[in-house]
Motif scaffolding. Structure first.
Motif, PDB file in Angstrom:
ATOM      1  N   ALA A   5       0.860  -1.188   0.000  1.00  0.00           N
ATOM      2  CA  ALA A   5       0.000   0.000   0.000  1.00  0.00           C
ATOM      3  C   ALA A   5       0.893   1.234   0.000  1.00  0.00           C
ATOM      4  N   LYS A   6       0.644   2.139  -0.939  1.00  0.00           N
ATOM      5  CA  LYS A   6       1.478   3.344  -1.096  1.00  0.00           C
ATOM      6  C   LYS A   6       0.589   4.578  -1.155  1.00  0.00           C
ATOM      7  N   GLU A   7       1.058   5.646  -0.535  1.00  0.00           N
ATOM      8  CA  GLU A   7       0.378   6.936  -0.613  1.00  0.00           C
ATOM      9  C   GLU A   7       1.317   7.946  -1.233  1.00  0.00           C
ATOM     10  N   THR A   8       0.757   8.886  -1.969  1.00  0.00           N
ATOM     11  CA  THR A   8       1.538   9.990  -2.501  1.00  0.00           C
ATOM     12  C   THR A   8       0.754  11.287  -2.341  1.00  0.00           C
ATOM     13  N   SER A   9       1.482  12.368  -2.072  1.00  0.00           N
ATOM     14  CA  SER A   9       0.875  13.703  -2.015  1.00  0.00           C
ATOM     15  C   SER A   9       0.881  14.348  -3.389  1.00  0.00           C
TER      16      SER A   9
END
Length: 170
Positions: free
Chosen positions: A77-81
């Protein structure tokens, strides 16, 4: 593509991981799938009574592994702004290699990517990740454009009582 550890990256994805953990519990409770978070390995340096001193080790795994309909699932699971692309340096070399190895052996391998500022979550197939990863190694783009997510990836939403129904799109 390897990078040094950064404390600012330590809790990136914590919100997304909470959602994934919740839906995995829902899947398990309903008998749909058994998918678990892989714990971060800890090296214990010393143990004195109730006091333990140690440090987290660099993981050799991705965040999640499990089984659904008799098939192995492995993903991170990856998040990016970032609003316009997903930087490939959000994926470490060992994570990519593990996803690739399991994919080649028949597992569902993918990333769940959250564009935080857009409030959108996508399932990025290993095939698309691989195309951009290999392209970057050959001197191509070092990120996957947001438009590629919109046209080539499945949007993951809350539905049918699941907080983040990602199994629907695999």
């Amino acid at each position: 593509m390897s990078k040094a550890y950064s404390r600012s990256h330590a809790n990136r994805g914590a919100g997304l991981e909470r959602l994934v953990d919740m839906v995995n519990t829902q899947y398990r409770n309903k008998g749909v799938a058994d998918i678990r978070k892989v714990p971060t390995p800890v090296q214990i340096m010393k143990h004195h009574g109730r006091t333990v001193t140690g440090y987290t080790q660099k993981g050799e795994w991705v965040d999640y592994v499990g089984v659904h309909n008799g098939r192995t699932i492995v993903f991170d699971a990856k998040e990016t702004s970032n609003r316009t692309s997903f930087p490939l340096d959000n994926v470490s070399d060992h994570q990519y290699e593990l996803l690739k190895s399991w994919y080649e052996k028949g597992a569902h391998s993918f990333l769940i990517v959250s564009f935080k500022k857009l409030n959108e979550i996508y399932l990025l197939s290993f095939n698309l990740l691989e195309a951009y990863w290999e392209g970057a190694k050959e001197g191509g783009r070092k990120s996957i454009p947001y438009d590629e997510f919109v046209t080539e990836c499945d949007l993951v939403k809350s539905e049918k009582g699941y907080v983040l129904h990602y199994l629907k799109v695999i």
